[in-house]
Scaffold this active site. Structure first.
Site, PDB file in Angstrom:
ATOM      1  N   HIS A 187      -4.941   6.510   1.899  1.00 48.88           N
ATOM      2  CA  HIS A 187      -3.687   5.993   1.336  1.00 48.88           C
ATOM      3  C   HIS A 187      -3.183   6.988   0.285  1.00 48.88           C
ATOM      4  O   HIS A 187      -3.988   7.588  -0.439  1.00 48.88           O
ATOM      5  CB  HIS A 187      -3.916   4.613   0.710  1.00 48.88           C
ATOM      6  CG  HIS A 187      -2.635   3.931   0.339  1.00 48.88           C
ATOM      7  ND1 HIS A 187      -1.920   4.291  -0.778  1.00 48.88           N
ATOM      8  CD2 HIS A 187      -1.922   2.962   0.958  1.00 48.88           C
ATOM      9  CE1 HIS A 187      -0.818   3.542  -0.838  1.00 48.88           C
ATOM     10  NE2 HIS A 187      -0.792   2.733   0.206  1.00 48.88           N
ATOM     11  N   ASN A 207      -1.885  -5.044   2.318  1.00 50.63           N
ATOM     12  CA  ASN A 207      -2.669  -4.176   1.424  1.00 50.63           C
ATOM     13  C   ASN A 207      -2.440  -4.695   0.009  1.00 50.63           C
ATOM     14  O   ASN A 207      -1.408  -4.433  -0.591  1.00 50.63           O
ATOM     15  CB  ASN A 207      -2.174  -2.732   1.582  1.00 50.63           C
ATOM     16  CG  ASN A 207      -2.815  -1.802   0.561  1.00 50.63           C
ATOM     17  OD1 ASN A 207      -3.811  -2.154  -0.083  1.00 50.63           O
ATOM     18  ND2 ASN A 207      -2.245  -0.608   0.409  1.00 50.63           N
ATOM     19  N   GLY A 245       6.535   1.011  -2.734  1.00 46.33           N
ATOM     20  CA  GLY A 245       6.760   0.293  -3.985  1.00 46.33           C
ATOM     21  C   GLY A 245       8.087   0.591  -4.654  1.00 46.33           C
ATOM     22  O   GLY A 245       8.298   0.214  -5.808  1.00 46.33           O
ATOM     23  N   SER A 260       7.743  -0.346   1.302  1.00 43.92           N
ATOM     24  CA  SER A 260       8.828  -1.287   0.981  1.00 43.92           C
ATOM     25  C   SER A 260       9.256  -2.140   2.173  1.00 43.92           C
ATOM     26  O   SER A 260      10.440  -2.484   2.304  1.00 43.92           O
ATOM     27  CB  SER A 260      10.026  -0.560   0.370  1.00 43.92           C
ATOM     28  OG  SER A 260       9.670   0.006  -0.880  1.00 43.92           O
ATOM     29  N   LYS A 282      -3.873  -3.945  -2.688  1.00 43.08           N
ATOM     30  CA  LYS A 282      -4.074  -2.931  -3.747  1.00 43.08           C
ATOM     31  C   LYS A 282      -4.931  -3.521  -4.874  1.00 43.08           C
ATOM     32  O   LYS A 282      -5.809  -4.331  -4.601  1.00 43.08           O
ATOM     33  CB  LYS A 282      -2.723  -2.399  -4.235  1.00 43.08           C
ATOM     34  CG  LYS A 282      -1.837  -1.944  -3.063  1.00 43.08           C
ATOM     35  CD  LYS A 282      -0.647  -1.127  -3.469  1.00 43.08           C
ATOM     36  CE  LYS A 282       0.121  -0.702  -2.234  1.00 43.08           C
ATOM     37  NZ  LYS A 282       1.233   0.189  -2.508  1.00 43.08           N
ATOM     38  N   GLU A 300      -1.983   6.590  -2.520  1.00 42.02           N
ATOM     39  CA  GLU A 300      -2.413   6.293  -3.893  1.00 42.02           C
ATOM     40  C   GLU A 300      -3.840   6.799  -4.123  1.00 42.02           C
ATOM     41  O   GLU A 300      -4.178   7.234  -5.224  1.00 42.02           O
ATOM     42  CB  GLU A 300      -2.284   4.780  -4.160  1.00 42.02           C
ATOM     43  CG  GLU A 300      -0.813   4.400  -4.334  1.00 42.02           C
ATOM     44  CD  GLU A 300      -0.460   2.963  -3.986  1.00 42.02           C
ATOM     45  OE1 GLU A 300      -1.381   2.136  -3.822  1.00 42.02           O
ATOM     46  OE2 GLU A 300       0.744   2.673  -3.863  1.00 42.02           O
ATOM     47  N   GLU A 360       3.413   6.247   6.130  1.00 44.94           N
ATOM     48  CA  GLU A 360       3.916   5.731   4.860  1.00 44.94           C
ATOM     49  C   GLU A 360       4.585   6.853   4.070  1.00 44.94           C
ATOM     50  O   GLU A 360       3.895   7.648   3.413  1.00 44.94           O
ATOM     51  CB  GLU A 360       2.761   5.162   4.028  1.00 44.94           C
ATOM     52  CG  GLU A 360       2.102   3.950   4.651  1.00 44.94           C
ATOM     53  CD  GLU A 360       1.527   3.024   3.573  1.00 44.94           C
ATOM     54  OE1 GLU A 360       1.857   1.835   3.620  1.00 44.94           O
ATOM     55  OE2 GLU A 360       0.802   3.489   2.697  1.00 44.94           O
TER      56      GLU A 360
HETATM   57  P1  PGA Z   1       4.733  -1.422  -0.543  1.00 45.53           P
HETATM   58  O1  PGA Z   1       3.325  -0.679  -0.305  1.00 45.53           O
HETATM   59  O2  PGA Z   1       4.938  -2.351   0.614  1.00 45.53           O
HETATM   60  O3  PGA Z   1       4.549  -2.150  -1.857  1.00 45.53           O
HETATM   61  O4  PGA Z   1       5.766  -0.364  -0.598  1.00 45.53           O
HETATM   62  C1  PGA Z   1       2.922  -0.299   0.988  1.00 45.53           C
HETATM   63  C2  PGA Z   1       1.615   0.427   0.901  1.00 45.53           C
HETATM   64  O5  PGA Z   1       1.429   1.256  -0.013  1.00 45.53           O
HETATM   65  O6  PGA Z   1       0.710   0.221   1.731  1.00 45.53           O
END
Ligand code: PGA
Length: 246
Positions: free
Chosen positions: A95, A8, A171, A209, A10, A97, A165
């Protein structure tokens, strides 16, 4: 079932970075089948250049969001039909976000997943708790609520992937313990089995992460059938190392 590792990206990568990244993955994949399916989800405007590069390869293309309608007066939005037309096979919906930045709720997410299905896309539906909810021991009920309300009745193992998640792990470099991941994934599996005839066949991804250092252990958990990788998917070496740990 064959695991799925998703990158992903982003809101990252200019076109030149994106094409270099996917070209690097293509090289690795040409040398070795890591034993999992590979999917990259670039930003909308990078979908076509990436599609041109991966065409005919075992690397699949996905987007990070879609609208609920297939066309119409929705300035700035992109429909699932357009994504399919651009070469996508998958789209991430719900997601955290998107839920936070764009106030998306389960009602919207379930409708987006339905739109994805109607256009022949596989929906990757994200669920997960905040740190406050985890500390209040509400994780299983929050995930259960997301799952019941964000996964449409028409979902099948063919058109839907569920991604767990934990929001506090995204992150941050923090991850739940293996026992915690296992508990949530077993719970999701049980809920899917209770609701869908092919509930045992849905792929369940862990995201938050995931990196080359923790991927092997996480991917070995029963009912973890792959990963949704953010930060570490922007580097060929790191992403490939996660794929290879399957
Ligand atoms: P990350 O993000 O691996 O940077 O923690 C995962 C995600 O939000 O899909």
């Amino acid at each position: 079932m064959r695991p799925l590792i998703v990158g992903n990206w982003k809101m990252n990568t200019m076109r030149s970075e994106a094409t270099a990244l996917v070209a690097g993955l293509m090289e690795q994949r040409a040398e070795l089948d890591p034993g999992c399916d590979l999917l990259v989800c670039p930003p909308f405007v990078i979908l076509r250049p990436v599609a041109d590069i991966i065409e005919g390869s075992p690397i699949a293309l996905g987007a990070q969001d879609c609208h609920t309608d297939n066309s119409g007066a929705h300035t700035g939005d992109v429909s699932a039909g357009m994504l399919a037309d651009a070469g996508c096979e998958f789209v991430i919906v719900g997601h955290s976000e998107r839920r936070a930045d764009h106030r998306e709720d389960d009602v919207l997410v379930v409708s987006k997943a339905g739109a994805a299905h109607a256009s022949g896309l596989q929906a990757i539906i994200c669920v997960g708790e905040t740190l406050d909810q985890r500390n209040a021991e509400e994780t299983l009920s929050v995930v259960e609520g997301h799952l019941l309300s964000s996964v449409p009745d028409g979902a099948t193992a063919e058109n839907t992937v569920v991604a767990y998640e934990p929001i506090w792990a995204i992150g941050t470099g923090l991850t739940p313990t293996i026992e915690q991941i296992s508990e949530v994934h077993d719970h999701i599996r049980a809920l899917l089995v209770a609701r869908f005839a092919d509930g045992n066949e849905f792929r369940l991804l862990y995201g938050g992460s995931m990196n080359p250092g923790n991927a092997r252990e996480i991917l070995a958990v029963k009912n973890v059938n792959g990963g949704l990788v953010g930060g570490a998917s922007l580097n060929v070496k790191d992403f490939w190392s996660i794929c290879a740990s399957v």
